[in-house]
Design a protein around this motif. Structure first.
Motif, PDB file in Angstrom:
ATOM      1  N   THR A  11       0.840  -1.205   0.000  1.00 36.16           N
ATOM      2  CA  THR A  11       0.000   0.000   0.000  1.00 36.16           C
ATOM      3  C   THR A  11       0.866   1.242   0.000  1.00 36.16           C
ATOM      4  N   GLN A  12       0.318   2.322  -0.504  1.00 31.93           N
ATOM      5  CA  GLN A  12       0.906   3.657  -0.344  1.00 31.93           C
ATOM      6  C   GLN A  12      -0.265   4.601  -0.091  1.00 31.93           C
ATOM      7  N   CYS A  13      -0.337   5.124   1.106  1.00 35.16           N
ATOM      8  CA  CYS A  13      -1.526   5.912   1.466  1.00 35.16           C
ATOM      9  C   CYS A  13      -1.312   7.413   1.527  1.00 35.16           C
ATOM     10  N   GLU A  14      -0.079   7.883   1.721  1.00 35.01           N
ATOM     11  CA  GLU A  14       0.111   9.328   1.701  1.00 35.01           C
ATOM     12  C   GLU A  14       0.117   9.784   0.251  1.00 35.01           C
ATOM     13  N   ALA A  15      -0.514  10.888  -0.083  1.00 31.86           N
ATOM     14  CA  ALA A  15      -1.302  11.692   0.809  1.00 31.86           C
ATOM     15  C   ALA A  15      -2.752  11.186   0.873  1.00 31.86           C
TER      16      ALA A  15
ATOM     17  N   ASN B  90       6.445   5.448  -6.070  1.00 34.30           N
ATOM     18  CA  ASN B  90       6.442   6.801  -6.647  1.00 34.30           C
ATOM     19  C   ASN B  90       7.493   7.725  -6.065  1.00 34.30           C
ATOM     20  N   MET B  91       7.782   7.565  -4.777  1.00 35.77           N
ATOM     21  CA  MET B  91       8.748   8.486  -4.164  1.00 35.77           C
ATOM     22  C   MET B  91       9.919   7.669  -3.599  1.00 35.77           C
ATOM     23  N   GLY B  92      10.583   8.238  -2.563  1.00 35.50           N
ATOM     24  CA  GLY B  92      11.749   7.562  -1.993  1.00 35.50           C
ATOM     25  C   GLY B  92      11.375   6.476  -0.995  1.00 35.50           C
ATOM     26  N   ALA B  93      10.454   6.799  -0.111  1.00 32.16           N
ATOM     27  CA  ALA B  93      10.065   5.853   0.943  1.00 32.16           C
ATOM     28  C   ALA B  93       8.852   6.400   1.673  1.00 32.16           C
ATOM     29  N   MET B  94       8.318   5.585   2.584  1.00 35.77           N
ATOM     30  CA  MET B  94       7.123   6.020   3.309  1.00 35.77           C
ATOM     31  C   MET B  94       7.197   5.552   4.759  1.00 35.77           C
ATOM     32  N   GLU B  95       6.903   6.498   5.648  1.00 39.40           N
ATOM     33  CA  GLU B  95       7.142   6.307   7.083  1.00 39.40           C
ATOM     34  C   GLU B  95       6.009   5.626   7.842  1.00 39.40           C
ATOM     35  N   ASN B  96       5.181   4.793   7.200  1.00 47.40           N
ATOM     36  CA  ASN B  96       4.070   4.131   7.884  1.00 47.40           C
ATOM     37  C   ASN B  96       4.504   3.603   9.253  1.00 47.40           C
TER      38      ASN B  96
ATOM     39  N   GLY C 198      17.294   7.041   7.790  1.00 51.46           N
ATOM     40  CA  GLY C 198      17.203   7.972   8.925  1.00 51.46           C
ATOM     41  C   GLY C 198      15.939   8.807   8.818  1.00 51.46           C
ATOM     42  N   HIS C 199      15.708   9.357   7.655  1.00 52.29           N
ATOM     43  CA  HIS C 199      14.540  10.244   7.459  1.00 52.29           C
ATOM     44  C   HIS C 199      13.246   9.535   7.881  1.00 52.29           C
ATOM     45  N   GLU C 200      13.032   8.348   7.368  1.00 53.54           N
ATOM     46  CA  GLU C 200      11.769   7.660   7.680  1.00 53.54           C
ATOM     47  C   GLU C 200      11.714   7.291   9.164  1.00 53.54           C
ATOM     48  N   TYR C 201      12.849   6.906   9.716  1.00 50.44           N
ATOM     49  CA  TYR C 201      12.838   6.583  11.144  1.00 50.44           C
ATOM     50  C   TYR C 201      12.507   7.838  11.972  1.00 50.44           C
TER      51      TYR C 201
ATOM     52  N   LYS D 293       6.072  18.404   9.074  1.00 50.41           N
ATOM     53  CA  LYS D 293       6.760  17.127   9.273  1.00 50.41           C
ATOM     54  C   LYS D 293       7.918  16.948   8.294  1.00 50.41           C
ATOM     55  N   GLU D 294       7.748  17.436   7.054  1.00 54.31           N
ATOM     56  CA  GLU D 294       8.803  17.148   6.064  1.00 54.31           C
ATOM     57  C   GLU D 294      10.021  18.053   6.216  1.00 54.31           C
ATOM     58  N   GLY D 295       9.802  19.363   6.367  1.00 51.63           N
ATOM     59  CA  GLY D 295      10.943  20.267   6.546  1.00 51.63           C
ATOM     60  C   GLY D 295      11.728  19.865   7.787  1.00 51.63           C
TER      61      GLY D 295
ATOM     62  N   VAL E   1       8.778  22.616  -0.145  1.00 50.15           N
ATOM     63  CA  VAL E   1       8.234  22.124   1.127  1.00 50.15           C
ATOM     64  C   VAL E   1       9.309  21.333   1.892  1.00 50.15           C
ATOM     65  N   TYR E   2      10.076  20.530   1.168  1.00 54.36           N
ATOM     66  CA  TYR E   2      11.056  19.671   1.818  1.00 54.36           C
ATOM     67  C   TYR E   2      12.358  20.421   2.155  1.00 54.36           C
ATOM     68  N   ILE E   3      13.041  20.889   1.099  1.00 51.27           N
ATOM     69  CA  ILE E   3      14.410  21.364   1.406  1.00 51.27           C
ATOM     70  C   ILE E   3      14.479  22.830   1.814  1.00 51.27           C
TER      71      ILE E   3
ATOM     72  N   PRO F 155      -0.310   9.403 -12.875  1.00 51.31           N
ATOM     73  CA  PRO F 155      -0.346  10.869 -12.869  1.00 51.31           C
ATOM     74  C   PRO F 155       0.677  11.518 -11.930  1.00 51.31           C
ATOM     75  N   GLN F 156       1.015  10.836 -10.836  1.00 51.99           N
ATOM     76  CA  GLN F 156       2.000  11.459  -9.936  1.00 51.99           C
ATOM     77  C   GLN F 156       3.340  11.635 -10.649  1.00 51.99           C
ATOM     78  N   ILE F 157       3.651  10.698 -11.506  1.00 54.03           N
ATOM     79  CA  ILE F 157       4.938  10.758 -12.207  1.00 54.03           C
ATOM     80  C   ILE F 157       4.829  11.663 -13.442  1.00 54.03           C
TER      81      ILE F 157
HETATM   82  N1  HT7 Z   1       6.158  11.144   3.594  1.00 51.79           N
HETATM   83  C1  HT7 Z   1       6.461  10.412   2.406  1.00 51.79           C
HETATM   84  C2  HT7 Z   1       5.719  10.976   1.264  1.00 51.79           C
HETATM   85  C3  HT7 Z   1       5.413   9.997   0.188  1.00 51.79           C
HETATM   86  C4  HT7 Z   1       4.513  10.268  -0.834  1.00 51.79           C
HETATM   87  C5  HT7 Z   1       3.745  11.342  -1.135  1.00 51.79           C
HETATM   88  C6  HT7 Z   1       2.951  11.304  -2.279  1.00 51.79           C
HETATM   89  C7  HT7 Z   1       2.924  10.223  -3.079  1.00 51.79           C
HETATM   90  C8  HT7 Z   1       3.710   9.097  -2.784  1.00 51.79           C
HETATM   91  C9  HT7 Z   1       4.512   9.134  -1.651  1.00 51.79           C
HETATM   92  N2  HT7 Z   1       5.353   8.215  -1.144  1.00 51.79           N
HETATM   93  C10 HT7 Z   1       5.893   8.776   0.004  1.00 51.79           C
HETATM   94  C11 HT7 Z   1       7.905  10.362   2.114  1.00 51.79           C
HETATM   95  C12 HT7 Z   1       8.770  11.083   3.049  1.00 51.79           C
HETATM   96  O1  HT7 Z   1       8.921  12.271   2.946  1.00 51.79           O
HETATM   97  O2  HT7 Z   1       9.281  10.491   3.958  1.00 51.79           O
END
Ligand code: HT7
Ligand code: ZN
Length: 841
Positions: free
Chosen positions: A89-93, A233-239, A270-273, A293-295, A354-356, A792-794
């Motif tokens: 699963t990927q739930c954010e956002a 779609n992105m780097g990782a997700m902090e579920n 580190g970021h996700e942790y 949370k991201e900044g 938003v991030y950097i 569409p995200q890509i």
């Molecule tokens: N918080 C995570 C954001 C993220 C995301 C957002 C939109 C679409 C897919 C996604 N996968 C992960 C990543 C992070 O900043 O740690």
């Protein structure tokens, strides 16, 4: 789910909105307290939502839906990863609404107490979700199936929900927290990649320890799981308790990952942790607060990586990324404050801003309040808001209250788009140094800008005024430093203390000061930056065909000194020898001339290479010898730095290839580098150098490309490198090559990493992409249209280069705009529509 009435709400019950994406959900039934509800009577279905007409406090609501993860190419919600055949699963956002109907908003924090997963035992032995595993076993009615029940004691918004089902391998270890709790750690991947997981595990353990030591933050569950997935779609997700990672940020071994990949694994793990506290325990009230949370978490991962490796090197790397990526975003139609004010698709606002820039804003709190004051603010923030969904204003208030300071003016950083400019003017008389700073920005009233400043004695290089943070709060302010003797040189914006552009009021930078700073500044960041400014000057003079011999002499001297530096800080040395990137340079131009800039930068590089060829060669050979003598492959700061320096020197040496003879020599050198490489860092450096060779070097290039492809043996991350190296090559027919590669059997638009490695990489190959024929734009436009149907995200992210059309000359601008107009005439996803329409506004 159990409904709980909002205690603050007074009045008649109003319908409850459950979000749901009907394009991928088929609603079977809705029940309240066991009673089946009737459509049109008890509930209504509308696009994007289900309205429960009379919600009852304490009622249990059950929804049953059908969905087809195999058809979910958007990779949001529940989908099937093709490479591993796992479901994840990927739930954010807003992906949870693609799994079922639910109040899918970050301020709805609920405890998910019994998530039951069931699947075929043989095909899907691993069943994971958030929190702790309460129970598992064989399904009583069917012993070919098994189940697991997960319970997460921490309230969380739905964007932090996760489930993973698949056939996976793993490595296990543990971490004992500062208070003595043993946490089971497990990192999962496709079985064939398990040998590449140990660096991620070690990085996780380092992150856990660092957060305890630096911020006193301890982990809170009994287990912590990380799963690597290829299509992401992105780097990782902090579920919560179950991070899902793009394979590119977990898998690493010396044969397949570069040093930069290793550094990214450590940083992203580190970021996700770190999100466990800054994001999960304390989350965002709404998506406008994303930078809360991201900044903050990017800042925390930057500090972590700096502490694990080298602080000045990390700072240089972070500012390079900020300048190349965020400054250009802020100068284009997607410019927005770190707390955006509107959006159509939230997915489009996971941005560099938003991030950097968000992380830079957090860094400024620390600069203004000192690290001790910042830590006090963090402590109060957690004391006040643990378990809540809050705002950026709450964070600012915690910082202000903990330090008893007024940060009202600082709040402008959250609402002001664009990059502010700080102008300076200096004078020196009778032992008093006077500095006048003025600011301009898109804020109507002045911003609160910390400018770290130091003064150096010109004769000795000693600091006569050590780093002092000047708080620029007015449109213009004067600061004086007296009691000085002898000539002095100012060092401004040390350690890049604010995300601004710095320029002299006169418009004329004192290059002799820059040359002095490049050689002697005691601030590592500014020493590097002074050299960058000198290189920038010379590149623009070359572009305008007006080279000043003084600038040339300063550049030569800075380059020579960097080259001859006796240091073990090889990374700093490598960065001091690296010219600013084309995208950073283009920020200095009103109308960007991509081809001219590429050529001018190339000329400066070649001229330096010729002038210092023998010194470069000597240093290169010395490093080669040292490295060949090493028996063990290391990824510590010194070993990484040595490789970085040697690869920088290789680039210079390979740029000398005017004559046939030189082409042969360059190809031989790069081939040797490639063939003798001990790890991927050197291998890809050799391949990168060969990729741009033509004429007498063409055969070597093709041979190396084939070898690299064969050696990859289908490894997805290595193949990404193969695609990328060709997409960014400096060759006249690169577009045709990219078009051909798009038809390669290993290419697919369905995998975001693969797309980025070919299509996005090509769009970053400035001279090729911006070829005046406009063919590069056409290729990108049509690929975006194709991709939009899948993901569409890509596709929307890929449009970010086209929307910069106003920054280019009339002809190029119109050609780029024409592609946007073509897209605009099509039926687009919401994500892409938002970017295209902003670009055309
Ligand atoms: N918080 C995570 C954001 C993220 C995301 C957002 C939109 C679409 C897919 C996604 N996968 C992960 C990543 C992070 O900043 O740690
Ligand atoms: Zn994050």
């Amino acid at each position: 789910m159990t409904l709980v009435a909002n205690p603050r709400y007074v009045g008649e019950p109003i319908p409850l909105v459950l979000d749901g994406d009907e394009t991928c959900l088929q609603l079977r039934s809705v029940r309240m307290n066991g009673q089946e509800l009737r459509e049109g009577v008890d509930y209504e279905l509308a696009p994007g939502r289900l309205l429960l007409k009379t919600p009852v406090d304490g009622a249990v609501v059950q929804t049953v839906v059908d969905l087809v993860p195999e058809e979910n190419t958007q990779l949001s919600g529940l989908y099937k990863d093709e490479a591993s055949a796992m479901y994840c699963t990927q739930c954010e956002a807003m992906g949870f609404r693609r799994i079922t109907y639910y109040p899918d908003r970050p301020d709805n924090m609920a405890t998910f107490t019994s998530v039951r997963l069931e699947a075929d035992k043989e095909r899907y032995p691993i069943l994971l979700s958030n929190g702790n595993r309460l129970d598992q076993g064989t399904v009583p009615e069917d012993d070919s199936r098994h189940y697991a029940i997960w319970s997460d004691p921490f309230p969380k918004p739905s964007y932090l929900f996760a489930a993973v089902v698949g056939k996976l391998g793993s490595i296990r270890d543990s971490y004992t927290t500062v208070s003595g709790k043993k946490v089971q750690l497990e990192v999962f991947s496709e079985p064939r990649n398990v040998h590449k997981l140990s660096y991620a595990m070690e990085s996780l353990q380092r992150s856990m320890q660092w957060d305890e030591q630096r911020f006193g933050l301890e982990y809170d569950l009994e287990l912590y799981n990380v799963v690597a997935v290829d299509s992401f779609n992105m780097g990782a997700m902090e579920n919560k308790g179950l991070n899902v990672f793009n394979t590119a940020y977990v898998l690493a071994d010396e044969g397949t990952a570069t040093d930069t990949d290793f550094e990214r694994v450590e940083g992203v793990i580190g970021h996700e942790y770190f999100h466990n506290w800054t994001g999960n325990r304390v989350t965002c009230r709404d998506w406008f607060q994303l930078t809360l949370k991201e900044g903050l978490t990017v800042f925390r991962d930057q500090e972590f990586s700096g502490d694990m490796n080298s602080k000045p090197v990390k700072r240089i790397e972070d500012v390079r990324v900020l300048r190349a990526r965020q400054f250009s975003e802020d100068a284009g139609p997607m410019s927005h404050p770190i707390r955006p004010e509107s959006y159509i698709s939230m997915d489009n606002f996971y941005t560099g801003t938003v991030y950097i820039k968000g992380a830079e804003v957090i860094r400024m709190y620390q600069t203004i309040l000192t690290p001790e004051g910042f830590n006090k603010g963090m402590k109060l923030y957690f004391e006040c808001h643990d378990g809540s969904a809050v705002t950026c204003d709450d964070f600012l208030a915690a910082m202000a209250d903990a330090n008893n300071v007024d940060l009202t003016q600082f709040a402008l950083w959250y609402s002001t788009p664009g990059t502010p400019t700080v102008q300076y003017e200096t004078s020196y008389a009778d032992g008093t140094f006077t500095l006048k700073l003025s600011q301009s920005s898109r804020s109507v009233t002045p911003m609160h800008i910390p400018v770290a400043f130091g003064l150096l004695d010109k004769a000795t290089g000693q600091e006569v005024v050590p780093t002092t943070v000047l708080e620029l709060k007015e449109a213009s302010q004067v600061f004086t430093f007296d009691g000085l003797e002898g000539d002095v040189v100012p060092s401004l914006l040390r350690d890049f203390s604010a995300p601004v552009k710095l320029e002299p009021v006169s418009g004329e930078v004192d290059e002799s000061d820059l040359a002095f700073l490049a050689a002697r500044d005691t601030d590592g960041f500014n020493r590097w930056d002074a050299g960058q400014r000198l290189y920038t000057s010379l590149i623009f003079q070359t572009l305008n065909d007006q080279i000043s011999s003084t600038t040339q002499a300063f550049v030569d001297e800075a380059f020579r000194m960097a080259l001859e530096q006796k240091t073990t800080d090889y990374s700093i040395q490598a960065y001091a020898l690296t010219l600013p990137s084309e995208s950073t340079l283009s920020e200095e131009m009103k109308i960007v001339d991509p081809v001219g800039l590429h050529e001018a930068r190339g000329k400066v590089k070649k001229a330096l290479a010729r002038k210092y060829e023998s010194e470069i060669r000597t240093t290169y050979d010395g490093l080669t010898e040292t490295m060949q003598a090493e028996t063990e492959f290391k990824v510590d700061a010194e070993a990484i730095g040595r490789r970085r320096l040697r690869n920088t020197l290789l680039e210079y040496l390979c740029s000398i290839r005017e004559t046939d003879q030189e082409q042969i020599a360059a190809a031989e050198l790069a081939m040797k580098h490639f063939q003798n490489a001990k790890g991927m860092t050197d291998k890809i450096a050799g391949l990168g150098a060969l990729a741009s060779m033509d004429g007498e070097g063409a055969d070597a290039r093709d041979e190396a490309m084939q070898t690299f492809y064969d050696d990859a043996e289908g490894d997805a991350l290595v193949l990404n490198k193969w695609f990328m190296t060709q997409a960014v090559a400096d060759l006249p027919d690169v577009l045709n090559r990219v078009k051909k590669l798009k038809e390669h059997p290993d290419f697919t638009l369905k995998n975001p990493n693969r797309c980025r490695s070919l299509i996005s990489a090509f769009a970053m190959n400035s001279a090729a992409f911006h070829d005046e024929s406009g063919e590069g734009y056409k290729f990108l436009g049509s690929t975006i249209a194709e991709l939009d149907k899948l993901n569409p995200q890509i596709s929307s992210r890929m449009a970010s280069s086209l929307i910069q059309w106003r920054r280019y000359d009339e002809e190029r601008g119109q050609l780029m705009k024409a592609e946007l107009e073509k897209l605009n005439a099509m039926k687009l996803s919401e994500d892409l529509f938002e970017i295209v329409s902003r670009g055309l506004k």
